[in-house]
Design a protein around this motif. Structure first.
Motif, short mmCIF file in Angstrom:
data_model
loop_
_atom_site.label_atom_id
_atom_site.label_comp_id
_atom_site.label_asym_id
_atom_site.label_seq_id
_atom_site.Cartn_x
_atom_site.Cartn_y
_atom_site.Cartn_z
N VAL A 188 -8.39 -18.03 13.24
CA VAL A 188 -8.20 -18.26 14.67
C VAL A 188 -7.12 -17.30 15.17
O VAL A 188 -6.12 -17.07 14.48
N TRP A 189 -7.31 -16.77 16.34
CA TRP A 189 -6.32 -15.83 16.87
C TRP A 189 -4.97 -16.53 17.03
O TRP A 189 -4.89 -17.60 17.63
N THR A 228 4.15 -18.53 22.69
CA THR A 228 3.99 -19.35 21.47
C THR A 228 3.00 -18.71 20.52
O THR A 228 1.93 -18.23 20.94
N ILE A 229 3.32 -18.74 19.22
CA ILE A 229 2.45 -18.22 18.16
C ILE A 229 2.00 -19.41 17.31
O ILE A 229 2.83 -20.22 16.88
N THR A 230 0.70 -19.51 17.06
CA THR A 230 0.16 -20.63 16.28
C THR A 230 -0.44 -20.11 14.97
O THR A 230 -0.76 -18.93 14.82
N ALA A 231 -0.65 -21.05 14.03
CA ALA A 231 -1.22 -20.70 12.72
C ALA A 231 -2.69 -20.39 12.86
O ALA A 231 -3.44 -21.11 13.53
N ILE A 282 4.20 -21.98 14.90
CA ILE A 282 5.07 -21.45 13.85
C ILE A 282 6.25 -20.66 14.42
O ILE A 282 7.18 -20.31 13.68
N GLY A 283 6.23 -20.37 15.71
CA GLY A 283 7.35 -19.64 16.32
C GLY A 283 6.98 -19.07 17.67
O GLY A 283 5.94 -19.42 18.26
N ASN A 284 7.85 -18.17 18.17
CA ASN A 284 7.62 -17.50 19.46
C ASN A 284 7.65 -15.98 19.25
O ASN A 284 8.10 -15.49 18.22
N VAL A 299 2.61 -9.05 18.19
CA VAL A 299 2.57 -9.88 16.98
C VAL A 299 1.89 -9.08 15.88
O VAL A 299 0.76 -8.59 16.08
N TYR A 300 2.59 -8.93 14.78
CA TYR A 300 2.03 -8.23 13.62
C TYR A 300 1.22 -9.24 12.81
O TYR A 300 1.71 -10.32 12.46
#
Length: 317
Positions: A188-189, A228-231, A282-284, A299-300
């Motif tokens: 998932v993106w 926001t960054i998700t798994a 998981i973070g920002n 985002v890498y």
């Protein structure tokens, strides 16, 4: 000789019959006297007349032959007339040693002794338990009288909590999830954005900030700082560290030797050893490092299998 034996045998049988009759008569007489005495005792307000019993016993004793009369009666009967065989002796008589019986009696005595000892120990244990329970009941009764048995207070008389030794390691009861990422599974993106730098391991691509061509084992997704960054998949966090080029990074194990690497993170909410489910935060997005200053906030995102890069675009939905 045979006639003499027959005559003596007849005489012996008569003597035995006479003696048996006398003994039976004596027993019946004693029984009758005893029953009669009991009846008289019931009629006389349960008072037993012992004089009648004594007189009856004395009368019966007079009718019984004395030991001297009995010996005189059997004096004429010799051992030859009784067909006595000196080589045969009755079992359990005074002249016979029964070794098997003695062994069995010794075993019985030992077993009886062990049973007595076990019974004694059981009684002692039961007495101790009774004493303990009695003390506990007394203490509980005292607490009730003093008003100490209120709701929410611990009753020390009942050992409901066992202390764990300090050196005992705690056993984890949480079931660890199974990680089983396969070639058919997708990703998932982690964030919605355009591809700034594409995956390329067969040829080099141009990096604007570095102003050079390089192979690229990941993709760089454009983002907004603080987003926001998700798994992208279920996994276990195996490392959280800082890289000068990628900034704060999080590496996750997906199972079957698959690993995901997230870079350019800020305010990381996971830690090493924690399990993450797809879609968990998981973070920002952090401000870009100097290696991506021209590309901007991003985002890498890198996927590997057995340490070898895999094109994540083939897995992303």
């Amino acid at each position: 000789m045979s006639m003499r034996r027959n005559r003596n045998g007849v005489r012996k049988e008569r003597i035995i019959m006479l003696t048996s009759s006398v003994l039976v008569l004596a027993a019946l007489t004693v029984t009758g006297v005893f029953v009669r005495s009991n009846r008289q005792a019931d009629e006389g307000s349960n008072v037993v007349d012992f004089s009648a019993i004594e007189s009856g016993v004395s009368d019966t004793a007079e009718n019984i032959l004395s030991s001297e009369d009995m010996s005189a009666l059997f004096a004429d009967v010799g051992t030859d007339d009784l067909d006595y065989d000196p080589s045969f002796q009755e079992a359990n008589s005074g002249n016979v040693e029964n070794s098997d019986t003695d062994k069995n009696e010794n075993k019985g005595n030992k077993k009886s002794g062990s049973n007595d000892a076990a019974t004694s120990d059981t009684k002692e244990n039961k007495n101790e338990q009774d004493k303990t329970s009695t003390k506990a009941d007394n203490k509980k009764s005292d607490d009730n009288e003093n008003g100490n048995n209120e709701e929410g207070m611990f009753d020390e008389s009942q050992e409901t909590i066992s202390e764990m030794p300090e050196d005992t390691e705690a056993i984890a009861t949480t079931v660890q999830p199974m990680l089983d990422f396969s070639e058919d599974d997708g990703l998932v993106w982690p964030i919605v954005g355009d591809i700034l730098l594409n995956y390329s391991m067969d040829k080099t691509i141009y990096f604007p900030t570095l102003q050079q061509y390089k192979y690229h084992p990941a993709i760089v997704i454009s983002a907004t700082e603080g987003e926001t960054i998700t798994a992208a998949a279920d996994g276990r966090v195996i490392s959280v560290n800082y890289d000068p080029q990628l900034g704060n990074t999080v590496v996750m194990d997906l199972g079957n030797q698959y690993e995901l690497t997230y870079g350019q993170l800020d305010n990381i909410t996971v830690s090493e050893g924690s399990y993450v489910v797809t879609g968990d935060i998981i973070g920002n997005v952090a401000s870009p490092t100097k290696y991506y200053s021209l590309e901007g906030a991003n985002v890498y995102f890198k996927l590997t299998k057995d340490g070898e890069p895999v094109n994540p675009l083939q897995k992303l939905n």
